[in-house]
Design a protein around this motif. Sequence first.
Motif, PDB file in Angstrom:
ATOM      1  N   ASP A   1     -22.111   4.385  17.766  1.00 30.62           N
ATOM      2  CA  ASP A   1     -23.171   3.571  18.364  1.00 30.62           C
ATOM      3  C   ASP A   1     -22.810   2.116  18.090  1.00 30.62           C
ATOM      4  N   GLY A   2     -23.684   1.201  18.385  1.00 32.49           N
ATOM      5  CA  GLY A   2     -23.368  -0.217  18.218  1.00 32.49           C
ATOM      6  C   GLY A   2     -23.108  -0.629  16.797  1.00 32.49           C
ATOM      7  N   ALA A   3     -23.560   0.164  15.821  1.00 33.20           N
ATOM      8  CA  ALA A   3     -23.434  -0.224  14.418  1.00 33.20           C
ATOM      9  C   ALA A   3     -22.506   0.689  13.628  1.00 33.20           C
ATOM     10  N   HIS A   4     -21.991   1.771  14.254  1.00 34.19           N
ATOM     11  CA  HIS A   4     -21.174   2.718  13.511  1.00 34.19           C
ATOM     12  C   HIS A   4     -19.967   3.164  14.335  1.00 34.19           C
ATOM     13  N   VAL A   5     -18.905   3.483  13.606  1.00 32.93           N
ATOM     14  CA  VAL A   5     -17.722   4.106  14.184  1.00 32.93           C
ATOM     15  C   VAL A   5     -17.350   5.278  13.286  1.00 32.93           C
ATOM     16  N   ARG A   6     -16.406   6.098  13.745  1.00 34.24           N
ATOM     17  CA  ARG A   6     -15.887   7.150  12.879  1.00 34.24           C
ATOM     18  C   ARG A   6     -14.362   7.126  12.951  1.00 34.24           C
ATOM     19  N   ILE A   7     -13.743   7.593  11.877  1.00 31.83           N
ATOM     20  CA  ILE A   7     -12.285   7.693  11.868  1.00 31.83           C
ATOM     21  C   ILE A   7     -11.866   8.713  12.914  1.00 31.83           C
ATOM     22  N   ALA A   8     -10.908   8.341  13.738  1.00 30.85           N
ATOM     23  CA  ALA A   8     -10.459   9.218  14.819  1.00 30.85           C
ATOM     24  C   ALA A   8     -10.041  10.578  14.268  1.00 30.85           C
ATOM     25  N   GLY A   9     -10.531  11.640  14.923  1.00 31.55           N
ATOM     26  CA  GLY A   9     -10.182  12.995  14.521  1.00 31.55           C
ATOM     27  C   GLY A   9     -10.977  13.520  13.348  1.00 31.55           C
ATOM     28  N   SER A  10     -12.071  12.829  12.966  1.00 37.63           N
ATOM     29  CA  SER A  10     -12.875  13.264  11.822  1.00 37.63           C
ATOM     30  C   SER A  10     -14.353  13.075  12.118  1.00 37.63           C
ATOM     31  N   ASP A  11     -15.186  13.536  11.169  1.00 31.74           N
ATOM     32  CA  ASP A  11     -16.626  13.308  11.257  1.00 31.74           C
ATOM     33  C   ASP A  11     -17.070  12.212  10.289  1.00 31.74           C
ATOM     34  N   ILE A  12     -16.141  11.459   9.756  1.00 27.43           N
ATOM     35  CA  ILE A  12     -16.472  10.439   8.748  1.00 27.43           C
ATOM     36  C   ILE A  12     -16.976   9.183   9.446  1.00 27.43           C
ATOM     37  N   ALA A  13     -18.271   8.918   9.312  1.00 22.76           N
ATOM     38  CA  ALA A  13     -18.910   7.774   9.969  1.00 22.76           C
ATOM     39  C   ALA A  13     -18.879   6.552   9.055  1.00 22.76           C
ATOM     40  N   LEU A  14     -18.655   5.393   9.668  1.00 28.04           N
ATOM     41  CA  LEU A  14     -18.548   4.144   8.922  1.00 28.04           C
ATOM     42  C   LEU A  14     -19.374   3.063   9.601  1.00 28.04           C
ATOM     43  N   GLN A  15     -19.983   2.230   8.791  1.00 29.47           N
ATOM     44  CA  GLN A  15     -20.790   1.144   9.335  1.00 29.47           C
ATOM     45  C   GLN A  15     -19.896  -0.020   9.736  1.00 29.47           C
ATOM     46  N   VAL A  16     -20.215  -0.628  10.861  1.00 32.64           N
ATOM     47  CA  VAL A  16     -19.494  -1.810  11.324  1.00 32.64           C
ATOM     48  C   VAL A  16     -20.257  -3.036  10.816  1.00 32.64           C
ATOM     49  N   PRO A  17     -19.617  -3.919  10.039  1.00 32.66           N
ATOM     50  CA  PRO A  17     -20.337  -5.056   9.468  1.00 32.66           C
ATOM     51  C   PRO A  17     -20.931  -5.991  10.510  1.00 32.66           C
ATOM     52  N   GLU A  18     -20.251  -6.208  11.618  1.00 29.26           N
ATOM     53  CA  GLU A  18     -20.799  -6.967  12.736  1.00 29.26           C
ATOM     54  C   GLU A  18     -20.070  -6.498  13.991  1.00 29.26           C
TER      55      GLU A  18
END
Length: 374
Positions: free
Chosen positions: A251-268
């Motif tokens: 979504d606009g605030a999160h990404v995930r490592i390609a090929g995984s379910d590990i979600a990460l917050q985007v600082p901006e």
Amino acid sequence: MDIKVEGLTLQYGDNVAVRDLDVEIGKGESLVLLGQSGCGKTSTMRCIAGLETPTTGRITVGDTVLFDAERGINRPSNKRNIGMVFQSYAIWPHMTVFENVAFSLTIRRRPKQEVRDRVMETLELVGLEGFADRGASRLSGGQMQRVALARSLVMQPSVMLLDEPLSNLDARLRTRLRADLRELQQSLGLTSVYVTHDQEEALALADRIAMMQFGRIVQIGSPHEIYSKPRSASIADFLGVGNVLPVEPLDGAHVRIAGSDIALQVPEYVPADELRACIRAEDIEYIDEESGANCIRGRVATREFLGATAVYRVQVAPDVQLEVAGSKRHLPPQTEGEEILLRLDVEAIQVLPADVDDIPRSDVPTTSVGQVGV
């Protein structure tokens, strides 16, 4: 003496080696210019030394203007009172150690007693007090580099410039000599600029590190800041971060490592295709069975045994590999092709723009002076 470089550009025809560079180096400070070959670090140093004539800009040391393109000032290199040590030792093999170090004083017709006193004092500083009468051709590589250093120090320079002076030495000698260099720089309170492409060397020798790419300083800060908070994935990669991974948008605030379910917050907000997830190999843990979140499965692609440590490359997706490192006792016995389960320390993952050009302009690093020993 402090050094101030303003608006420095060095251009050869259509090729720009240094572009609009600004930096201040405090009195007694050790600044390391770090970057890949061709990034402009040696060209910047040679401009300060007077070995290159910049296209535009201004260079001052203390209150003395060494170069000013607008005012037509360009002080000759031999009148800048700058010591320089090169990658090549440039030692005269037919002379003794004493004669090599004394050469610049001798051609300036300094009194014999002054020459002897200054040479012997400088040889003691660099740990060569018992080598004055030895022929230079009988020295080891490390001793030759100490002679080159002494030859610059004997002139009592206002600043010292060092262009990859340890790169021709073996690993153990390089480690020992860089510690001696750092101790000497600090004890003399000598303002110095050191050029290297070796991140370990930069971390060991610097009060501040200036990361250079494409003729520009793209990040500047203390060794700890540069190591722990690289501003882009390209900087992280150069600094030895083993895993620079593509990400996919959630979504606009999160990404995930390609090929995984590990979600990460985007600082901006930055488009996902311009972001990378960066994690050091030592921040990935091998586990026997899945427990909790942030786990990922893969197959061992390669395994390197390095004595006290071991490094695995693990295929976790068709185009994604993870580098995993640790003590040989804390890594799995699996060989190539076997399945492996890993857990990533999400707190250690940094989501960074792929390159500095992707960083909003308001976040571009400043290059303010760091005062040391004043």
